[in-house]
Design a protein around this motif. Structure first.
Motif, PDB file in Angstrom:
ATOM      1  N   ASP A 168      64.130  -8.207  86.045  1.00  0.00           N
ATOM      2  CA  ASP A 168      62.836  -7.528  85.942  1.00  0.00           C
ATOM      3  C   ASP A 168      62.359  -7.476  84.491  1.00  0.00           C
ATOM      4  N   LEU A 169      63.297  -7.209  83.593  1.00  0.00           N
ATOM      5  CA  LEU A 169      62.949  -7.151  82.171  1.00  0.00           C
ATOM      6  C   LEU A 169      62.421  -8.507  81.689  1.00  0.00           C
ATOM      7  N   LEU A 170      63.110  -9.569  82.046  1.00  0.00           N
ATOM      8  CA  LEU A 170      62.701 -10.903  81.619  1.00  0.00           C
ATOM      9  C   LEU A 170      61.361 -11.306  82.247  1.00  0.00           C
ATOM     10  N   THR A 171      61.160 -10.902  83.477  1.00  0.00           N
ATOM     11  CA  THR A 171      59.888 -11.216  84.146  1.00  0.00           C
ATOM     12  C   THR A 171      58.721 -10.578  83.406  1.00  0.00           C
ATOM     13  N   ALA A 172      58.876  -9.302  83.068  1.00  0.00           N
ATOM     14  CA  ALA A 172      57.824  -8.599  82.332  1.00  0.00           C
ATOM     15  C   ALA A 172      57.661  -9.175  80.926  1.00  0.00           C
ATOM     16  N   GLU A 173      58.788  -9.513  80.307  1.00  0.00           N
ATOM     17  CA  GLU A 173      58.752 -10.059  78.946  1.00  0.00           C
ATOM     18  C   GLU A 173      57.972 -11.366  78.886  1.00  0.00           C
ATOM     19  N   TYR A 174      58.236 -12.265  79.817  1.00  0.00           N
ATOM     20  CA  TYR A 174      57.567 -13.565  79.786  1.00  0.00           C
ATOM     21  C   TYR A 174      56.109 -13.482  80.219  1.00  0.00           C
ATOM     22  N   ALA A 175      55.798 -12.497  81.041  1.00  0.00           N
ATOM     23  CA  ALA A 175      54.389 -12.277  81.381  1.00  0.00           C
ATOM     24  C   ALA A 175      53.624 -11.827  80.140  1.00  0.00           C
ATOM     25  N   ALA A 176      54.232 -10.940  79.358  1.00  0.00           N
ATOM     26  CA  ALA A 176      53.600 -10.476  78.121  1.00  0.00           C
ATOM     27  C   ALA A 176      53.516 -11.604  77.103  1.00  0.00           C
ATOM     28  N   ALA A 177      54.579 -12.404  77.011  1.00  0.00           N
ATOM     29  CA  ALA A 177      54.589 -13.523  76.065  1.00  0.00           C
ATOM     30  C   ALA A 177      53.504 -14.546  76.422  1.00  0.00           C
ATOM     31  N   TYR A 178      53.374 -14.832  77.717  1.00  0.00           N
ATOM     32  CA  TYR A 178      52.363 -15.800  78.141  1.00  0.00           C
ATOM     33  C   TYR A 178      50.962 -15.316  77.793  1.00  0.00           C
ATOM     34  N   ALA A 179      50.691 -14.042  78.022  1.00  0.00           N
ATOM     35  CA  ALA A 179      49.360 -13.503  77.743  1.00  0.00           C
ATOM     36  C   ALA A 179      49.003 -13.656  76.267  1.00  0.00           C
ATOM     37  N   LEU A 180      49.946 -13.360  75.384  1.00  0.00           N
ATOM     38  CA  LEU A 180      49.695 -13.483  73.946  1.00  0.00           C
ATOM     39  C   LEU A 180      49.556 -14.946  73.531  1.00  0.00           C
ATOM     40  N   TRP A 181      50.437 -15.782  74.065  1.00  0.00           N
ATOM     41  CA  TRP A 181      50.361 -17.218  73.747  1.00  0.00           C
ATOM     42  C   TRP A 181      49.047 -17.820  74.247  1.00  0.00           C
ATOM     43  N   ASN A 182      48.646 -17.434  75.447  1.00  0.00           N
ATOM     44  CA  ASN A 182      47.425 -17.979  76.037  1.00  0.00           C
ATOM     45  C   ASN A 182      46.199 -17.622  75.206  1.00  0.00           C
ATOM     46  N   ASP A 183      46.131 -16.380  74.748  1.00  0.00           N
ATOM     47  CA  ASP A 183      45.020 -15.977  73.883  1.00  0.00           C
ATOM     48  C   ASP A 183      45.013 -16.804  72.596  1.00  0.00           C
ATOM     49  N   ALA A 184      46.203 -16.974  72.018  1.00  0.00           N
ATOM     50  CA  ALA A 184      46.298 -17.732  70.765  1.00  0.00           C
ATOM     51  C   ALA A 184      45.940 -19.201  70.982  1.00  0.00           C
ATOM     52  N   ALA A 185      46.379 -19.784  72.098  1.00  0.00           N
ATOM     53  CA  ALA A 185      46.063 -21.184  72.394  1.00  0.00           C
ATOM     54  C   ALA A 185      44.573 -21.360  72.630  1.00  0.00           C
ATOM     55  N   TYR A 186      43.951 -20.381  73.263  1.00  0.00           N
ATOM     56  CA  TYR A 186      42.504 -20.404  73.501  1.00  0.00           C
ATOM     57  C   TYR A 186      41.751 -20.468  72.174  1.00  0.00           C
ATOM     58  N   VAL A 187      42.098 -19.577  71.272  1.00  0.00           N
ATOM     59  CA  VAL A 187      41.434 -19.525  69.970  1.00  0.00           C
ATOM     60  C   VAL A 187      41.700 -20.807  69.189  1.00  0.00           C
ATOM     61  N   ARG A 188      42.938 -21.273  69.214  1.00  0.00           N
ATOM     62  CA  ARG A 188      43.292 -22.493  68.480  1.00  0.00           C
ATOM     63  C   ARG A 188      42.526 -23.703  69.006  1.00  0.00           C
ATOM     64  N   THR A 189      42.435 -23.823  70.318  1.00  0.00           N
ATOM     65  CA  THR A 189      41.734 -24.961  70.914  1.00  0.00           C
ATOM     66  C   THR A 189      40.239 -24.887  70.646  1.00  0.00           C
TER      67      THR A 189
END
Length: 221
Positions: free
Chosen positions: A66-87
């Motif tokens: 459960d911890l890892l599931t929540a962790e990677y969901a949070a990581a994806y959200a931050l990465w996705n925002d950063a990738a959006y801005v970068r692109t």
């Protein structure tokens, strides 16, 4: 995430260590039983954060999964925002002069409207000369709209590809350092075929020429 108590969080964190995202700095839990993750800043150039198989295949205790599931969901959200801005930044940078293209379009469109409106007060002796100016203005507006549409289509594609980002278009522009205050970019579907602005200009030209033909017909020309 309520399956992880405050006292068990440290233990779950340790058990999950081989599987944590490399950017993870720490995880905490507040009195409302909500997990909070702190990551090293994402640039968007990293690979997409993918939840490890161990988080769901049963090899780890449920609280760790459960911890890892929540962790990677949070990581994806931050990465996705950063990738959006970068692109977005990359696309606009590659399209040198995007702001100039938009200005050229709005200027050409305004000039077209002005010349057409001037026909109402143009003496008959200057009518042909004004019609010539109108044709030039029509061509210029259509060309400027077509150029802008090519750039706008690329920008719209980025917005579409990152539609699951937490950032709105305006926020993404701001984070990318792009002044898009006056730009009118549409959804990607609006750029099918000839492009949104070019279609609007062509419709205007068609209406103008239809009106002029009616005038010529009534005037006996």
């Amino acid at each position: 995430m309520t399956t992880i108590s405050l006292t068990d969080l440290d233990k779950a964190f340790e058990q999950g260590k081989p599987h944590h995202h490399p950017h993870l700095l720490k995880v905490t839990k507040n009195e409302c039983n909500r997990l909070s993750f702190e990551f090293r800043e994402f640039t968007g150039a990293e690979g997409r954060p993918e939840r490890p198989e161990a988080s769901w295949d049963g090899t780890l205790p449920r609280p760790v999964g459960d911890l890892l599931t929540a962790e990677y969901a949070a990581a994806y959200a931050l990465w996705n925002d950063a990738a959006y801005v970068r692109t977005l930044k990359s696309v606009v940078t590659d399209q040198t002069g995007a702001s100039a293209q938009w200005t050229a379009y709005t200027t050409a469109r305004a000039a077209l409207d002005d010349v057409y409106a001037s026909l109402n007060t143009t003496p008959d002796t200057h009518w042909r000369a004004t019609l010539s100016r109108l044709i030039i203005a029509q061509d210029a507006a259509l060309e400027a709209a077509t150029v802008w549409d090519r750039t706008a289509r690329l920008i719209a594609r980025v917005h579409c590809d990152y539609c699951d980002s937490s950032l709105g278009w305006r926020q993404a522009y701001e984070r990318a350092g792009i002044d898009a205050t006056d730009w009118l970019v549409r959804d990607i579907e609006d750029y099918d075929g000839t492009g949104y602005r070019a279609r609007r200009v062509q419709e205007t030209i068609t209406d103008q020429r239809r009106h002029l033909k009616t005038i010529a017909s009534l005037a006996g020309h």
